[in-house]
Design a protein around this motif. Structure first.
Motif, PDB file in Angstrom:
ATOM      1  N   LEU A 114      39.365  26.158   0.842  1.00 56.93           N
ATOM      2  CA  LEU A 114      38.149  24.843   1.058  1.00 56.93           C
ATOM      3  C   LEU A 114      38.451  24.200   2.548  1.00 56.93           C
ATOM      4  CD1 LEU A 114      38.366  23.522  -2.333  1.00 56.93           C
ATOM      5  CD2 LEU A 114      36.724  24.876  -1.423  1.00 56.93           C
ATOM      6  N   ALA A 115      39.580  24.507   3.357  1.00 57.21           N
ATOM      7  CA  ALA A 115      39.839  23.841   4.636  1.00 57.21           C
ATOM      8  C   ALA A 115      39.045  24.485   5.643  1.00 57.21           C
ATOM      9  CB  ALA A 115      41.174  23.864   4.960  1.00 57.21           C
ATOM     10  N   ALA A 116      38.508  25.594   5.178  1.00 58.34           N
ATOM     11  CA  ALA A 116      37.696  26.240   6.374  1.00 58.34           C
ATOM     12  C   ALA A 116      36.323  25.616   6.485  1.00 58.34           C
ATOM     13  CB  ALA A 116      37.198  27.676   5.756  1.00 58.34           C
ATOM     14  N   LYS A 117      35.802  25.388   7.862  1.00 58.38           N
ATOM     15  CA  LYS A 117      34.728  24.617   8.140  1.00 58.38           C
ATOM     16  C   LYS A 117      33.434  25.083   7.275  1.00 58.38           C
ATOM     17  CE  LYS A 117      36.287  23.715  12.900  1.00 58.38           C
ATOM     18  NZ  LYS A 117      36.082  23.642  14.469  1.00 58.38           N
ATOM     19  N   ALA A 118      33.455  26.410   7.032  1.00 57.84           N
ATOM     20  CA  ALA A 118      32.389  26.913   6.526  1.00 57.84           C
ATOM     21  C   ALA A 118      32.777  28.076   5.740  1.00 57.84           C
ATOM     22  CB  ALA A 118      31.280  27.616   7.560  1.00 57.84           C
ATOM     23  N   ILE A 119      32.170  28.275   4.608  1.00 52.82           N
ATOM     24  CA  ILE A 119      32.525  29.464   3.608  1.00 52.82           C
ATOM     25  C   ILE A 119      31.180  30.321   3.317  1.00 52.82           C
ATOM     26  CG2 ILE A 119      33.623  30.174   1.492  1.00 52.82           C
ATOM     27  CD1 ILE A 119      34.852  27.370   1.620  1.00 52.82           C
ATOM     28  N   VAL A 120      31.426  31.501   3.492  1.00 58.12           N
ATOM     29  CA  VAL A 120      30.192  32.593   3.044  1.00 58.12           C
ATOM     30  C   VAL A 120      30.790  33.267   1.960  1.00 58.12           C
ATOM     31  CG1 VAL A 120      28.886  34.562   3.729  1.00 58.12           C
ATOM     32  CG2 VAL A 120      29.244  32.663   5.449  1.00 58.12           C
ATOM     33  N   VAL A 121      30.222  33.326   0.775  1.00 61.26           N
ATOM     34  CA  VAL A 121      30.544  33.863  -0.486  1.00 61.26           C
ATOM     35  C   VAL A 121      29.630  35.030  -0.927  1.00 61.26           C
ATOM     36  CG1 VAL A 121      31.633  33.620  -2.812  1.00 61.26           C
ATOM     37  CG2 VAL A 121      31.342  31.801  -1.133  1.00 61.26           C
ATOM     38  N   ILE A 122      30.157  36.435  -1.002  1.00 65.43           N
ATOM     39  CA  ILE A 122      29.315  37.446  -1.300  1.00 65.43           C
ATOM     40  C   ILE A 122      29.880  38.090  -2.490  1.00 65.43           C
ATOM     41  CG2 ILE A 122      28.734  39.869  -0.509  1.00 65.43           C
ATOM     42  CD1 ILE A 122      30.787  37.651   2.064  1.00 65.43           C
ATOM     43  N   VAL A 123      29.018  38.108  -3.318  1.00 64.74           N
ATOM     44  CA  VAL A 123      29.050  38.496  -4.883  1.00 64.74           C
ATOM     45  C   VAL A 123      27.958  39.411  -5.399  1.00 64.74           C
ATOM     46  CG1 VAL A 123      29.683  38.001  -6.995  1.00 64.74           C
ATOM     47  CG2 VAL A 123      30.140  36.258  -4.998  1.00 64.74           C
ATOM     48  N   PRO A 124      28.267  40.675  -5.431  1.00 64.75           N
ATOM     49  CA  PRO A 124      27.361  41.949  -6.096  1.00 64.75           C
ATOM     50  C   PRO A 124      27.564  42.438  -7.204  1.00 64.75           C
ATOM     51  CG  PRO A 124      28.555  43.044  -4.499  1.00 64.75           C
ATOM     52  CD  PRO A 124      29.061  41.418  -4.634  1.00 64.75           C
ATOM     53  N   ASP A 125      26.556  42.687  -7.731  1.00 60.20           N
ATOM     54  CA  ASP A 125      26.823  43.564  -9.333  1.00 60.20           C
ATOM     55  C   ASP A 125      26.824  42.866 -10.413  1.00 60.20           C
ATOM     56  OD1 ASP A 125      27.356  45.910  -7.513  1.00 60.20           O
ATOM     57  OD2 ASP A 125      29.440  45.525  -7.369  1.00 60.20           O
ATOM     58  N   ALA A 126      26.431  43.619 -11.557  1.00 60.33           N
ATOM     59  CA  ALA A 126      26.317  42.792 -12.804  1.00 60.33           C
ATOM     60  C   ALA A 126      27.584  42.410 -13.508  1.00 60.33           C
ATOM     61  CB  ALA A 126      25.093  44.068 -13.720  1.00 60.33           C
ATOM     62  N   ARG A 127      28.623  43.256 -13.131  1.00 56.79           N
ATOM     63  CA  ARG A 127      29.773  42.856 -13.795  1.00 56.79           C
ATOM     64  C   ARG A 127      30.169  41.493 -13.425  1.00 56.79           C
ATOM     65  NH1 ARG A 127      33.695  44.425  -9.912  1.00 56.79           N
ATOM     66  NH2 ARG A 127      33.086  45.360  -8.255  1.00 56.79           N
ATOM     67  N   LYS A 128      29.712  41.063 -12.338  1.00 49.19           N
ATOM     68  CA  LYS A 128      30.188  39.697 -11.958  1.00 49.19           C
ATOM     69  C   LYS A 128      29.200  38.272 -12.197  1.00 49.19           C
ATOM     70  CE  LYS A 128      33.448  41.080  -8.878  1.00 49.19           C
ATOM     71  NZ  LYS A 128      33.559  40.936  -7.289  1.00 49.19           N
ATOM     72  N   ALA A 129      28.224  38.957 -13.022  1.00 49.13           N
ATOM     73  CA  ALA A 129      27.000  38.032 -13.473  1.00 49.13           C
ATOM     74  C   ALA A 129      27.805  36.638 -14.310  1.00 49.13           C
ATOM     75  CB  ALA A 129      25.875  38.658 -14.246  1.00 49.13           C
ATOM     76  N   GLU A 130      28.461  37.159 -15.031  1.00 49.49           N
ATOM     77  CA  GLU A 130      29.017  35.808 -15.925  1.00 49.49           C
ATOM     78  C   GLU A 130      29.745  35.065 -15.213  1.00 49.49           C
ATOM     79  OE1 GLU A 130      29.669  33.278 -19.036  1.00 49.49           O
ATOM     80  OE2 GLU A 130      28.379  35.120 -19.316  1.00 49.49           O
ATOM     81  N   ALA A 131      30.522  35.511 -14.168  1.00 52.53           N
ATOM     82  CA  ALA A 131      31.446  34.418 -13.268  1.00 52.53           C
ATOM     83  C   ALA A 131      30.567  33.966 -12.125  1.00 52.53           C
ATOM     84  CB  ALA A 131      32.445  35.424 -12.562  1.00 52.53           C
ATOM     85  N   VAL A 132      29.261  34.228 -11.906  1.00 51.01           N
ATOM     86  CA  VAL A 132      28.485  33.642 -11.291  1.00 51.01           C
ATOM     87  C   VAL A 132      27.951  32.505 -11.754  1.00 51.01           C
ATOM     88  CG1 VAL A 132      26.110  33.986 -10.043  1.00 51.01           C
ATOM     89  CG2 VAL A 132      28.066  35.490  -9.495  1.00 51.01           C
ATOM     90  N   LYS A 133      27.243  32.895 -12.962  1.00 46.61           N
ATOM     91  CA  LYS A 133      26.718  31.969 -13.871  1.00 46.61           C
ATOM     92  C   LYS A 133      27.688  30.531 -14.151  1.00 46.61           C
ATOM     93  CE  LYS A 133      24.837  30.915 -18.731  1.00 46.61           C
ATOM     94  NZ  LYS A 133      23.653  30.180 -18.050  1.00 46.61           N
ATOM     95  N   ARG A 134      28.858  30.977 -14.502  1.00 42.54           N
ATOM     96  CA  ARG A 134      29.909  29.805 -14.772  1.00 42.54           C
ATOM     97  C   ARG A 134      30.115  29.134 -13.415  1.00 42.54           C
ATOM     98  NH1 ARG A 134      34.957  31.067 -18.545  1.00 42.54           N
ATOM     99  NH2 ARG A 134      34.850  28.880 -18.639  1.00 42.54           N
ATOM    100  N   THR A 135      30.413  29.788 -12.183  1.00 43.42           N
ATOM    101  CA  THR A 135      30.351  29.048 -11.025  1.00 43.42           C
ATOM    102  C   THR A 135      29.486  28.182 -10.731  1.00 43.42           C
ATOM    103  OG1 THR A 135      31.738  31.059 -10.022  1.00 43.42           O
ATOM    104  CG2 THR A 135      30.772  29.466  -8.542  1.00 43.42           C
ATOM    105  N   VAL A 136      28.062  28.645 -10.915  1.00 42.43           N
ATOM    106  CA  VAL A 136      26.940  27.906 -10.409  1.00 42.43           C
ATOM    107  C   VAL A 136      26.779  26.737 -11.330  1.00 42.43           C
ATOM    108  CG1 VAL A 136      24.407  27.720  -9.997  1.00 42.43           C
ATOM    109  CG2 VAL A 136      26.046  29.660  -9.031  1.00 42.43           C
ATOM    110  N   GLU A 137      26.880  26.925 -12.727  1.00 39.93           N
ATOM    111  CA  GLU A 137      26.502  25.967 -13.646  1.00 39.93           C
ATOM    112  C   GLU A 137      27.518  25.311 -14.292  1.00 39.93           C
ATOM    113  OE1 GLU A 137      24.003  28.382 -16.190  1.00 39.93           O
ATOM    114  OE2 GLU A 137      22.481  28.959 -14.579  1.00 39.93           O
ATOM    115  N   ASP A 138      28.705  25.534 -14.497  1.00 44.01           N
ATOM    116  CA  ASP A 138      29.861  25.156 -15.212  1.00 44.01           C
ATOM    117  C   ASP A 138      30.440  23.671 -14.363  1.00 44.01           C
ATOM    118  OD1 ASP A 138      29.763  26.864 -17.194  1.00 44.01           O
ATOM    119  OD2 ASP A 138      31.795  27.494 -17.137  1.00 44.01           O
ATOM    120  N   ALA A 139      31.036  22.833 -14.832  1.00 47.15           N
ATOM    121  CA  ALA A 139      31.589  21.686 -14.191  1.00 47.15           C
ATOM    122  C   ALA A 139      32.898  22.317 -13.343  1.00 47.15           C
ATOM    123  CB  ALA A 139      32.131  20.682 -15.177  1.00 47.15           C
ATOM    124  N   VAL A 140      33.173  21.870 -12.227  1.00 47.20           N
ATOM    125  CA  VAL A 140      34.243  22.164 -11.480  1.00 47.20           C
ATOM    126  C   VAL A 140      35.730  21.988 -12.370  1.00 47.20           C
ATOM    127  CG1 VAL A 140      35.813  21.760  -9.582  1.00 47.20           C
ATOM    128  CG2 VAL A 140      33.332  21.371  -9.376  1.00 47.20           C
TER     129      VAL A 140
END
Length: 247
Positions: free
Chosen positions: A192-218
């Protein structure tokens, strides 16, 4: 955190690489060099290939840093992240980079290795971190529940079974028993100390993790949710990875 969905996996990689290249060039223009963290995973294939097409990047002014590595794994092991970056990135550049700090996975003294990495990393601010998200929501090898409070830059962490099974599923190891149980990892606060972060996430097997990342509380139970607290973070997805998002 802004979310960008490519038309397919290759388009996702191109869009992320366009973003990263612009940030690298801007850092070089402003500071005479760019300090960039690179991940090593199947999720990074299309991104790295697209980044290599950006001829405007002066790689001789790039200082690279290694996100994570398995404890005890030699650099020539097929699953070594050092090998991944040397073969897929460094060997294909038009010129040598200014420097690259690798994690010595087989270092005999893990505490000393973490201290060495921290010293190199903290000489100057990191301009850009290029990372992914694991099937269990980890960033780097910070599996849930991740440590959001540590002051360390790197730590030796235990890998949970979901993480280790992902490595088997991606073909890096023949079975679960062959996957190391510990890894060196850049910590969450250091990412998190980086000035900018680019996150690359392909594939259906990551879909649940993506949903929780975007929609869940920190929460440390989904480590990637902390990316939403960063002022300049972009999440690049392909349609399968984005399939479960509700908005």
């Amino acid at each position: 955190m802004k979310t960008i969905i490519g038309k397919d996996k290759n388009d996702m990689g191109r869009l992320a690489a366009d973003d990263a290249a612009a940030r690298i060039c801007a850092a070089i223009a402003a500071n005479g060099e760019a300090r960039v963290v690179f991940a090593s995973a199947a999720s990074q294939f299309e991104f790295i290939e697209a980044l290599l097409t950006h001829k405007e990047i002066d790689w001789s002014k790039v200082c690279g840093f290694h996100l994570d590595e398995y404890v005890g794994l030699p650099a020539d092991h097929p699953a070594s992240f050092r090998r991944f970056l040397r073969e897929r990135l460094l060997a294909k550049l038009p010129c040598p980079v200014k420097g690259f700090t690798f994690v010595g996975g087989d270092a005999p003294d893990t505490a000393a290795e973490c201290a060495r990495l921290a010293s190199a990393l903290r000489e100057k601010p990191i301009d850009l971190a290029c990372i992914g998200i694991g099937e269990n929501g980890h960033i780097a090898f910070n599996d849930p529940p991740a440590d959001f409070e540590t002051k360390a830059a790197y730590a030796v962490v235990n890998l949970d079974e979901t993480c280790r099974r992902q490595q088997v599923g991606e073909g890096w190891f023949p079975d679960l028993a062959a996957v190391p149980t510990q890894a060196f990892s850049m910590t969450v606060p250091q990412i998190l100390a980086a000035k900018a972060i680019v996150v690359i996430v392909p594939d259906a097997r990551k879909a649940e993790a993506v949903k929780r990342t975007v929609e869940d509380a920190v929460s440390p139970t989904v480590p990637a949710t902390t990316l939403k607290t960063h002022a300049d973070c972009a999440l690049y997805l392909d349609p399968p990875a984005a399939a479960l998002l509700s908005k």
